[in-house]
Design a protein around this motif. Structure first.
Motif, PDB file in Angstrom:
ATOM      1  N   PHE A 196       8.980 -12.908  18.571  1.00 55.24           N
ATOM      2  CA  PHE A 196       9.575 -14.025  19.299  1.00 55.24           C
ATOM      3  C   PHE A 196      11.086 -14.069  19.047  1.00 55.24           C
ATOM      4  CE2 PHE A 196      10.885 -18.250  20.361  1.00 55.24           C
ATOM      5  CZ  PHE A 196      10.073 -18.626  21.407  1.00 55.24           C
ATOM      6  N   LEU A 197      11.491 -13.926  17.791  1.00 51.67           N
ATOM      7  CA  LEU A 197      12.921 -13.953  17.466  1.00 51.67           C
ATOM      8  C   LEU A 197      13.661 -12.798  18.133  1.00 51.67           C
ATOM      9  CD1 LEU A 197      12.701 -14.896  13.682  1.00 51.67           C
ATOM     10  CD2 LEU A 197      13.437 -16.380  15.568  1.00 51.67           C
ATOM     11  N   GLU A 198      13.062 -11.623  18.134  1.00 54.64           N
ATOM     12  CA  GLU A 198      13.684 -10.472  18.789  1.00 54.64           C
ATOM     13  C   GLU A 198      13.823 -10.696  20.289  1.00 54.64           C
ATOM     14  OE1 GLU A 198      11.212  -7.191  17.656  1.00 54.64           O
ATOM     15  OE2 GLU A 198      12.042  -7.115  15.635  1.00 54.64           O
ATOM     16  N   ASN A 199      12.771 -11.207  20.917  1.00 57.22           N
ATOM     17  CA  ASN A 199      12.792 -11.438  22.364  1.00 57.22           C
ATOM     18  C   ASN A 199      13.756 -12.551  22.743  1.00 57.22           C
ATOM     19  OD1 ASN A 199      10.970  -9.392  22.959  1.00 57.22           O
ATOM     20  ND2 ASN A 199       9.211 -10.733  22.687  1.00 57.22           N
ATOM     21  N   ALA A 200      13.904 -13.551  21.889  1.00 53.71           N
ATOM     22  CA  ALA A 200      14.841 -14.643  22.171  1.00 53.71           C
ATOM     23  C   ALA A 200      16.280 -14.138  22.117  1.00 53.71           C
ATOM     24  CB  ALA A 200      14.631 -15.792  21.184  1.00 53.71           C
ATOM     25  N   GLY A 201      16.534 -13.159  21.259  1.00 54.05           N
ATOM     26  CA  GLY A 201      17.878 -12.592  21.154  1.00 54.05           C
ATOM     27  C   GLY A 201      18.788 -13.366  20.222  1.00 54.05           C
ATOM     28  N   VAL A 207      17.293  -9.633  12.973  1.00 50.38           N
ATOM     29  CA  VAL A 207      15.908  -9.829  12.530  1.00 50.38           C
ATOM     30  C   VAL A 207      15.297  -8.451  12.277  1.00 50.38           C
ATOM     31  CG1 VAL A 207      15.013  -9.946  14.895  1.00 50.38           C
ATOM     32  CG2 VAL A 207      13.713 -10.954  13.053  1.00 50.38           C
ATOM     33  N   LEU A 208      14.559  -8.373  11.180  1.00 50.98           N
ATOM     34  CA  LEU A 208      13.893  -7.136  10.809  1.00 50.98           C
ATOM     35  C   LEU A 208      12.598  -7.494  10.103  1.00 50.98           C
ATOM     36  CD1 LEU A 208      13.974  -3.970  10.382  1.00 50.98           C
ATOM     37  CD2 LEU A 208      15.030  -4.479   8.167  1.00 50.98           C
ATOM     38  N   LEU A 209      11.513  -6.893  10.545  1.00 45.89           N
ATOM     39  CA  LEU A 209      10.233  -7.034   9.866  1.00 45.89           C
ATOM     40  C   LEU A 209       9.988  -5.733   9.115  1.00 45.89           C
ATOM     41  CD1 LEU A 209       7.727  -8.780   9.372  1.00 45.89           C
ATOM     42  CD2 LEU A 209       6.715  -7.736  11.401  1.00 45.89           C
ATOM     43  N   MET A 235      18.089  -2.131   8.694  1.00 41.55           N
ATOM     44  CA  MET A 235      18.687  -3.121   9.599  1.00 41.55           C
ATOM     45  C   MET A 235      19.795  -2.479  10.425  1.00 41.55           C
ATOM     46  SD  MET A 235      18.759  -6.239  10.834  1.00 41.55           S
ATOM     47  CE  MET A 235      18.156  -7.532   9.756  1.00 41.55           C
ATOM     48  N   LEU A 236      20.629  -1.655   9.813  1.00 43.98           N
ATOM     49  CA  LEU A 236      21.716  -1.002  10.542  1.00 43.98           C
ATOM     50  C   LEU A 236      21.187  -0.033  11.598  1.00 43.98           C
ATOM     51  CD1 LEU A 236      24.099  -0.353   7.532  1.00 43.98           C
ATOM     52  CD2 LEU A 236      24.523  -1.926   9.442  1.00 43.98           C
ATOM     53  N   GLU A 237      20.083   0.633  11.304  1.00 46.14           N
ATOM     54  CA  GLU A 237      19.476   1.538  12.283  1.00 46.14           C
ATOM     55  C   GLU A 237      18.859   0.755  13.434  1.00 46.14           C
ATOM     56  OE1 GLU A 237      19.793   4.881  12.406  1.00 46.14           O
ATOM     57  OE2 GLU A 237      21.159   4.510  10.740  1.00 46.14           O
ATOM     58  N   LYS A 238      18.249  -0.380  13.124  1.00 41.28           N
ATOM     59  CA  LYS A 238      17.629  -1.204  14.165  1.00 41.28           C
ATOM     60  C   LYS A 238      18.680  -1.874  15.040  1.00 41.28           C
ATOM     61  CE  LYS A 238      14.375  -4.798  15.058  1.00 41.28           C
ATOM     62  NZ  LYS A 238      14.366  -6.216  14.885  1.00 41.28           N
ATOM     63  N   MET A 239      19.783  -2.293  14.420  1.00 40.97           N
ATOM     64  CA  MET A 239      20.835  -3.019  15.130  1.00 40.97           C
ATOM     65  C   MET A 239      22.168  -2.296  14.903  1.00 40.97           C
ATOM     66  SD  MET A 239      19.625  -6.921  14.507  1.00 40.97           S
ATOM     67  CE  MET A 239      20.160  -7.451  16.141  1.00 40.97           C
ATOM     68  N   PRO A 240      22.384  -1.168  15.600  1.00 48.37           N
ATOM     69  CA  PRO A 240      23.581  -0.351  15.356  1.00 48.37           C
ATOM     70  C   PRO A 240      24.903  -1.076  15.583  1.00 48.37           C
ATOM     71  CG  PRO A 240      22.148   0.672  17.016  1.00 48.37           C
ATOM     72  CD  PRO A 240      21.500  -0.597  16.592  1.00 48.37           C
ATOM     73  N   SER A 241      24.907  -2.160  16.357  1.00 53.23           N
ATOM     74  CA  SER A 241      26.153  -2.899  16.576  1.00 53.23           C
ATOM     75  C   SER A 241      26.691  -3.483  15.270  1.00 53.23           C
ATOM     76  CB  SER A 241      25.945  -4.009  17.602  1.00 53.23           C
ATOM     77  OG  SER A 241      25.001  -4.957  17.123  1.00 53.23           O
TER      78      SER A 241
END
Length: 132
Positions: free
Chosen positions: A9-14, A34-36, A90-96
């Protein structure tokens, strides 16, 4: 429902909003990290930021996200995980994030909910509660 649905849900909400306490003043700001991993729900911030200092003084926080006709509130206590592996994940999931942080910069801070209650709500359905 479980922690996986909370993370999704958190990922989809952005964007979600993180509330902390600064003395006797609530503080709310937008977040998107967010990272699980390993059964834990992580968020990320910088140790130099006021939000990090507020969480250190009082680790009880609440986040809120809205998507479509539903919203999610997660109330709980955050704990720090300083392991390099989780920072890299986290850096790999969210490269920005790489424009602002690195796993070895001494500033990147990974926090996970060590205890939390998540409540999914809408105006049309009864709330659903998940604890983790």
């Amino acid at each position: 429902m479980g922690i996986e649905e909370v993370a999704a849900f958190l990922e989809n909400a952005g964007t979600y909003y993180l509330a902390t306490v600064d003395g006797d003043q609530p503080r709310v700001r937008p977040f998107g990290t967010v990272l699980l991993s390993g059964g834990k729900l992580y968020i990320e911030t910088g140790k130099s930021k006021d939000v990090s200092k507020q969480i250190a003084a009082n680790p009880k926080v609440e986040i809120c996200a809205f998507k479509g006709a539903k919203w999610l509130r997660v109330a709980g206590e955050l704990a720090e995980d300083d392991s390099r592996d989780i920072k890299v994940a986290m850096l790999e999931k969210m490269p920005s994030l790489k424009a602002m942080y690195s796993a070895d910069d001494g500033n990147m801070q990974m926090l996970y909910f060590k205890s939390a209650t998540a409540t999914f709500s809408s105006f049309k359905e009864p709330p659903e509660v998940v604890t983790f």
